[in-house]
Write an enzyme that holds these catalytic residues in place. Structure first.
Site, PDB file in Angstrom:
ATOM      1  N   GLU A 149     -24.898  -2.128 -14.465  1.00  0.00           N
ATOM      2  CA  GLU A 149     -26.222  -2.532 -13.992  1.00  0.00           C
ATOM      3  C   GLU A 149     -26.142  -3.956 -13.475  1.00  0.00           C
ATOM      4  O   GLU A 149     -25.152  -4.657 -13.688  1.00  0.00           O
ATOM      5  CB  GLU A 149     -27.258  -2.453 -15.120  1.00  0.00           C
ATOM      6  CG  GLU A 149     -26.991  -3.401 -16.277  1.00  0.00           C
ATOM      7  CD  GLU A 149     -28.011  -3.257 -17.382  1.00  0.00           C
ATOM      8  OE1 GLU A 149     -28.955  -2.462 -17.227  1.00  0.00           O
ATOM      9  OE2 GLU A 149     -27.859  -3.938 -18.414  1.00  0.00           O
ATOM     10  N   ASN A 181     -28.427  -7.484 -13.638  1.00  0.00           N
ATOM     11  CA  ASN A 181     -29.557  -8.168 -14.252  1.00  0.00           C
ATOM     12  C   ASN A 181     -30.018  -9.289 -13.337  1.00  0.00           C
ATOM     13  O   ASN A 181     -29.253 -10.218 -13.061  1.00  0.00           O
ATOM     14  CB  ASN A 181     -29.165  -8.733 -15.620  1.00  0.00           C
ATOM     15  CG  ASN A 181     -28.884  -7.630 -16.609  1.00  0.00           C
ATOM     16  OD1 ASN A 181     -29.766  -6.857 -16.967  1.00  0.00           O
ATOM     17  ND2 ASN A 181     -27.641  -7.530 -17.041  1.00  0.00           N
TER      18      ASN A 181
END
Length: 673
Positions: free
Chosen positions: A315, A317
């Site tokens: 992912e 951030n």
């Protein structure tokens, strides 16, 4: 003075540049304090927001202005968009640094304030929406030629569909909240039953923490390493660590594999595992992803890396992460300053070739948690005594609390981020060991014992780590430090010396007594010390400020200044220096001593008292097999039974939510409610 703090010489040229006069910080705790420190350095006035229970919080005291935005629950205060927008208008803040959990709609509404000169410190709405949604970010990563984990790229509708998808992918699978982060809304499932249960809890946690219960499912990579790449990019309009001119940098990696419940515990930079080629490949893919979404601020791309150094995008951030200090230590950059600079429209000052790896940095997350319960269940209370180990060289502590602060059920139980820096990994770890021994935290349970055991464990020291480190090293749960025979003798000798030092102090009189007092001629003591299940005879004799202690037929020399009023006591045992803490004592001889990070309970009696104590009846332990007692403070969000129901061992009785994590409480035996 402090090598772990960013290099000011590189940053001084920026102070003359005009940025913002006033910045509002829509956050709390250590990260709010971190932003305020850089703003003060840059001459920017700050506005803090707070809930009613945070009225006396450290970030509120540090800011130039502070405004209450609601009651304790985050949804009614720190995530209360209407209230925060009103504070922006009222205080005339020119820029805003947002809470990482604030939804994109707030950023969109913030853009409406552009005519009033309000700027968001961070990336633009598109980048946050794209990278904040794990489903969309995975599709974007694929299009940007970034390696991704195999899985289902859509939204999982219900538990039945979750089971079907999991079977198609193949167990084990990871169930994730699409809008999630911080380990919340994540479950590993190894079969159909765990998939159904994981879907239920993950969706509930996601809705509670992020206001979005959408989930995705992907293949669980077994025994991976968790490595992050800090990126910095630049574009017109967009505010990330990328500027408005198409520039983007990767600031090397962070190793974040030591985790519990998918939340990081120990981080370091750089990684012991990566070679220059893999580091460059991961960095280039991280920058490619940042450019694909026109990212313009500081952001972090997370990867999972297997034993063959194959890496997969996890992912991105779009915020300043908890572990950013280790990157600052090895690069010399102030990432908050860079984010503010980019937000104002200035180009990045550095090229990729300018980004160094100078030394080694380690970060331990110090939590108000009981590490003996599932590696850390939350603890609440007031910090009755608190002292950070800033006297230890090359130590940095990022915290948002102080002595007297309350650790409540409403927010994350983090006490601080403890960072040490060294010219190499060995030096950084040695300083961390010393810093943990010198950290004073009283009033709440804390995880210092676990942190210290991790950093001295042979596997960790050798760099043999993965996200399964804790369950593999401690398969039966964390039990604290296991004393060697020598360490046991050192602890017994130290405890006995403390006892005698206190006895001698109690015989002293201050001032000049009217009646002459005969001085005690006693110079030796025979004691009995209970430690765990063992009872040990200990002989102590005094020699000046030192004590000669005989334990197990061996003599040890114990020396100290014996300042019993100090929370920290430096003791030298046969030439080996130890820093200990005596946490409690009573008239029955019971005492608690923190030694090598772990708290040990001892009972110290004279030989005569020990012989008589066998006639004292012991209190019978409470039978709790028929009671379901919550192991942590929290809120009961669901009760699965009613009075009169017959339940089986292992059956769910209720669900407790603590610090936004949901925990299923089960019956310890078969019986009737």
């Amino acid at each position: 003075k402090n090598l772990c703090v960013v290099h000011l010489s590189r940053s001084l040229s920026f102070f003359s540049l005009q940025t913002f006069e006033k910045l509002l910080i829509a956050n709390r705790g250590e990260i709010a304090c971190r932003v305020i420190k850089t703003c003060k350095k840059m001459g920017i006035k700050t506005v803090a927001i707070h809930s009613d229970v945070d009225a006396n919080a450290v970030h509120v005291k540090m800011a130039d202005e502070a405004v209450c935005v609601g009651p304790a629950p985050t949804s009614k205060s720190y995530l209360n968009m209407d209230a925060i927008m009103e504070v922006i208008k009222k205080t005339r803040a020119q820029a805003v640094s947002l809470n990482e959990s604030i939804c994109c709609s707030f950023i969109s509404s913030l853009s409406l304030q552009a005519s009033e000169g309000v700027t968001f410190i961070g990336p633009d709405t598109h980048a946050i929406q794209a990278m904040g949604d794990k489903i969309e970010s995975k599709l974007l990563a694929k299009n940007a030629k970034v390696n991704t984990i195999p899985g289902f790229d859509g939204v999982v509708k219900d538990a039945d569909e979750a089971v079907r998808i999991a079977r198609e992918i193949g167990y084990p699978v990871m169930i994730k909240a699409s809008a999630g982060g911080g380990g919340k809304g994540m479950r590993i499932a190894w079969d159909d039953e765990e998939t159904r249960e994981g879907f239920r809890f993950s969706s509930q946690e996601a809705a509670s923490s992020f206001g979005d219960d959408r989930l995705l499912i992907e293949k669980f990579i077994d025994n991976p390493r968790h490595i992050e790449i800090q990126v910095c990019s630049i574009y017109y309009y967009y505010l990330v660590l990328a500027d408005k001119h198409g520039n983007a940098l990767w600031l090397n990696e962070r190793e974040c594999s030591i985790q519990r419940r998918n939340q990081k515990v120990v981080e370091e930079a750089p990684s012991t595992f990566l070679d220059p080629e893999t580091r460059r490949a991961m960095g280039e893919q991280a920058v490619a992803l940042a450019k694909a979404v026109k990212y313009s601020s500081a952001g972090t791309v997370e990867f999972l890396v297997d034993s063959s150094k194959n890496f997969y995008f996890l992912e991105m951030n779009t915020r300043l992460q908890v572990e950013h200090p280790v990157t600052e230590c090895i690069t010399g950059l102030d990432l908050v300053q860079e984010m503010i600079r980019v937000a104002k429209g200035y180009p990045l000052r550095h090229k990729q070739a300018d980004i160094p790896i100078n030394g080694w940095a380690v970060e331990c997350r110090v939590y108000a948690e009981d590490p003996y319960k599932s590696f850390g269940l939350p603890s609440i209370g007031k910090l009755s005594q608190y002292q950070e180990p800033l006297h230890v060289p090359s130590v940095r502590v990022d915290s948002g609390i102080q002595q007297g602060s309350d650790i409540s059920i409403y927010y994350d139980p983090m006490i601080s981020k403890l960072i040490t820096y060294g010219s190499n990994r060995v030096e950084a770890l040695k300083r961390m060991e010393e810093a943990l021994d010198n950290y004073v935290i009283r009033g709440v349970a804390h995880n210092i014992s676990l942190l210290r055991e991790v950093i001295i464990h042979p596997r960790f020291v050798q760099g043999d780590i993965s996200t399964k480190f804790l369950p593999e090293v401690y398969p039966d749960g964390f039990k604290g430090h296991k004393l060697t025979a020598l360490e046991r003798r050192e602890l017994l000798a130290t405890a006995a010396s403390l006892y005698v030092a206190e006895q001698l102090r109690s015989q002293r009189f201050l001032g000049t007594p009217r009646i002459p007092i005969a001085k005690s001629k006693r110079s030796s003591w025979e004691l009995s010390v209970r430690l765990g299940d063992g009872i040990y005879p200990v002989a102590v004799s005094k020699d000046g400020s030192s004590f000669s202690v005989e334990v197990d037929g061996m003599k040890l020399n114990v020396t100290s200044e014996w300042n019993l009023a100090s929370p920290l006591l430096s003791v030298t045992i046969d030439g080996t220096q130890r820093t200990i803490q005596r946490l409690s004592r009573n008239a029955s001889g019971d005492t608690s001593i923190q030694f090598l990070g772990t708290v040990y309970k001892l009972q110290i009696l004279t030989k005569v008292a020990a012989e008589l104590s066998k006639y004292t009846p012991e209190k019978a332990a409470e039978d709790t097999s028929s009671i379901l007692r919550s192991p942590m403070p929290g809120a009961v969000v669901a009760v699965s039974v009613k009075s009169g129901d017959t339940v089986s061992e292992g059956q769910e009785i209720c669900v407790i939510e603590a610090m936004k994590m949901q925990n299923s409480m089960i019956a310890a035996k078969t019986g009737k409610v």
